[in-house]
Write a protein that holds these residues in place. Structure first.
Motif, short mmCIF file in Angstrom:
data_model
loop_
_atom_site.label_atom_id
_atom_site.label_comp_id
_atom_site.label_asym_id
_atom_site.label_seq_id
_atom_site.Cartn_x
_atom_site.Cartn_y
_atom_site.Cartn_z
N ALA A 1 46.93 29.78 62.40
CA ALA A 1 46.80 28.78 63.47
C ALA A 1 45.38 28.76 64.04
CB ALA A 1 47.81 29.06 64.58
N MET A 2 44.79 29.95 64.21
CA MET A 2 43.42 30.03 64.73
C MET A 2 42.45 29.41 63.74
SD MET A 2 43.51 33.84 66.45
CE MET A 2 41.82 33.74 67.04
N TYR A 3 42.64 29.71 62.46
CA TYR A 3 41.80 29.12 61.41
C TYR A 3 41.94 27.60 61.39
CZ TYR A 3 41.43 27.15 56.67
OH TYR A 3 41.19 26.32 55.59
N TYR A 4 43.18 27.10 61.44
CA TYR A 4 43.45 25.67 61.33
C TYR A 4 42.90 24.91 62.53
CZ TYR A 4 46.09 21.35 60.55
OH TYR A 4 46.45 20.04 60.35
N ASN A 5 43.08 25.46 63.73
CA ASN A 5 42.57 24.80 64.94
C ASN A 5 41.05 24.72 64.93
OD1 ASN A 5 44.95 24.09 66.18
ND2 ASN A 5 45.09 25.93 67.42
N LYS A 6 40.42 25.80 64.52
CA LYS A 6 38.95 25.82 64.48
C LYS A 6 38.44 24.84 63.44
CE LYS A 6 35.00 28.93 64.00
NZ LYS A 6 34.57 30.35 63.77
N ARG A 7 39.07 24.81 62.30
CA ARG A 7 38.65 23.95 61.20
C ARG A 7 38.79 22.47 61.56
NH1 ARG A 7 37.87 24.33 55.71
NH2 ARG A 7 38.44 22.51 54.48
N ASN A 8 39.81 22.15 62.35
CA ASN A 8 40.11 20.75 62.68
C ASN A 8 39.74 20.37 64.11
OD1 ASN A 8 41.72 19.64 60.18
ND2 ASN A 8 42.54 21.69 60.57
N ASP A 9 39.03 21.27 64.81
CA ASP A 9 38.58 20.99 66.18
C ASP A 9 39.74 20.53 67.05
OD1 ASP A 9 36.81 20.81 68.28
OD2 ASP A 9 36.24 18.74 67.83
N ARG A 10 40.80 21.30 67.05
CA ARG A 10 41.99 20.97 67.82
C ARG A 10 42.45 22.19 68.59
NH1 ARG A 10 46.97 22.47 65.95
NH2 ARG A 10 48.07 20.56 66.50
N VAL A 11 43.39 21.98 69.53
CA VAL A 11 43.98 23.07 70.28
C VAL A 11 45.49 22.93 70.24
CG1 VAL A 11 42.02 23.34 71.84
CG2 VAL A 11 43.85 21.74 72.43
N GLY A 12 46.19 23.98 70.63
CA GLY A 12 47.64 23.92 70.71
C GLY A 12 48.34 24.56 69.54
N TYR A 13 49.66 24.51 69.58
CA TYR A 13 50.47 25.12 68.53
C TYR A 13 50.26 24.40 67.20
CZ TYR A 13 53.42 28.50 70.99
OH TYR A 13 53.90 29.59 71.66
N VAL A 14 50.28 25.16 66.14
CA VAL A 14 50.17 24.62 64.79
C VAL A 14 51.55 24.60 64.12
CG1 VAL A 14 49.22 25.06 62.48
CG2 VAL A 14 47.77 25.33 64.50
N PHE A 15 52.35 25.62 64.43
CA PHE A 15 53.66 25.73 63.80
C PHE A 15 54.77 25.26 64.75
CE2 PHE A 15 51.05 28.74 61.52
CZ PHE A 15 51.41 28.50 60.20
N ARG A 16 55.82 24.71 64.17
CA ARG A 16 56.97 24.24 64.93
C ARG A 16 57.84 25.42 65.32
NH1 ARG A 16 61.82 20.47 62.41
NH2 ARG A 16 63.08 20.35 64.31
N ASP A 17 57.95 25.68 66.64
CA ASP A 17 58.77 26.78 67.15
C ASP A 17 58.43 28.08 66.43
OD1 ASP A 17 60.11 24.87 68.73
OD2 ASP A 17 61.44 24.39 67.06
N ARG A 18 59.39 29.00 66.39
CA ARG A 18 59.23 30.21 65.59
C ARG A 18 59.71 29.90 64.18
NH1 ARG A 18 62.40 34.88 67.43
NH2 ARG A 18 60.90 36.10 66.23
N TYR A 19 59.35 30.78 63.27
CA TYR A 19 59.85 30.60 61.92
C TYR A 19 61.38 30.75 61.92
CZ TYR A 19 60.06 35.70 62.10
OH TYR A 19 60.35 36.99 62.47
N LYS A 20 62.02 30.14 60.92
CA LYS A 20 63.46 30.31 60.75
C LYS A 20 63.70 31.28 59.60
CE LYS A 20 64.51 25.61 62.33
NZ LYS A 20 65.12 24.31 61.97
N SER A 21 64.80 32.01 59.68
CA SER A 21 65.09 32.97 58.61
C SER A 21 66.58 33.02 58.32
CB SER A 21 64.58 34.36 58.98
OG SER A 21 65.25 34.83 60.14
#
Length: 246
Positions: free
Chosen positions: A84-104
């Protein structure tokens, strides 16, 4: 299979993990992003055996054998937080990247495991991305099983060698940590704020007045730490402290 792994299998369990981009966003939209996430699931995965995986454009499937629930929780938290930190920095965005917690989903027996592996590998075919599962680069069908269905069956048989089926019946409950609870509360407050203001999370960082208001709500009305705000908003703690004093 190592001797250590074989000896510990009676104390292990299999889980099918599904993680998805928030609002079904294509968070793995490029080959580079898929490679990045794939590398992250193999990083610091002590006590976690990756049985199968498939990285799609907006979600990922990972099938694992684990020694403990705690190991899996900590590992997945590192995987998704780091990405999420990598993706936000790469796309100049803030906030959650993933939907809720993972499901298992716990895997109950050998047949269930085989069905799950096949389901994971068939994802790109069902999505119309390719005609055959061996043509998709970002799944374990080629990298782990050499594109051979017999290899899948052989490795599964090895994993279940001399294991009583009853050992797979134990049910596990995910115990949400206090830290995760605070992060979820923080995200809910942010979502409510954005909805009230009629703006998207990407717009928030460019609207300093709104950002200052939100930081004060999080810090002084809800006692959310700057560390949690930094993780979710992608803004440094130093800047958050300054904003809270405006």
């Amino acid at each position: 299979m190592s001797r250590t792994t074989r000896n510990n299998m009676k104390d292990s369990s299999f889980f099918h993990i599904i993680t998805q981009g928030i609002n079904k966003e294509k968070i793995f939209d490029t080959d580079e992003n898929k490679e990045r996430y794939l590398k992250s699931i193999y990083k610091n995965n002590e006590g976690i055996d990756i049985i199968a995986y498939c990285i799609m454009s907006n979600h990922a499937h990972i099938l694992v054998k684990i020694d403990s629930i705690d190991n899996m929780q900590q590992w997945m938290k590192k995987v998704n937080t780091g990405y999420a930190m990598y993706y936000n920095k790469r796309n100049d965005r803030v906030g959650y990247v993933f939907r809720d917690r993972y499901k298992s989903q716990v895997i109950r027996n050998e047949k269930h495991l085989y069905t799950c592996i096949d389901y994971i590998h068939e994802n790109p075919v069902k999505a119309g991305i390719c005609n055959k599962k061996e043509h998709y680069e970002f799944s374990s069908y080629i990298s782990k099983y050499n594109g051979n269905q017999n290899e899948v069956k052989m490795q599964i048989a090895q994993m279940f060698n001399n294991i009583e089926e009853n050992s797979k019946e134990e049910k596990f409950e995910f115990i949400e940590s206090e830290e995760e609870s605070k992060e979820e509360n923080c995200q809910n407050i942010i979502n409510d704020f954005l909805k009230e203001k009629g703006i998207y999370v990407e717009q928030l960082i460019k609207r300093e007045k709104n950002l200052i208001e939100l930081v004060k709500i999080l810090k002084f009305e809800n006692n959310i730490s700057y560390r949690i705000m930094e993780k979710i908003l992608g803004i440094s703690r130093e800047k958050l402290r300054l904003l809270s004093k405006c």
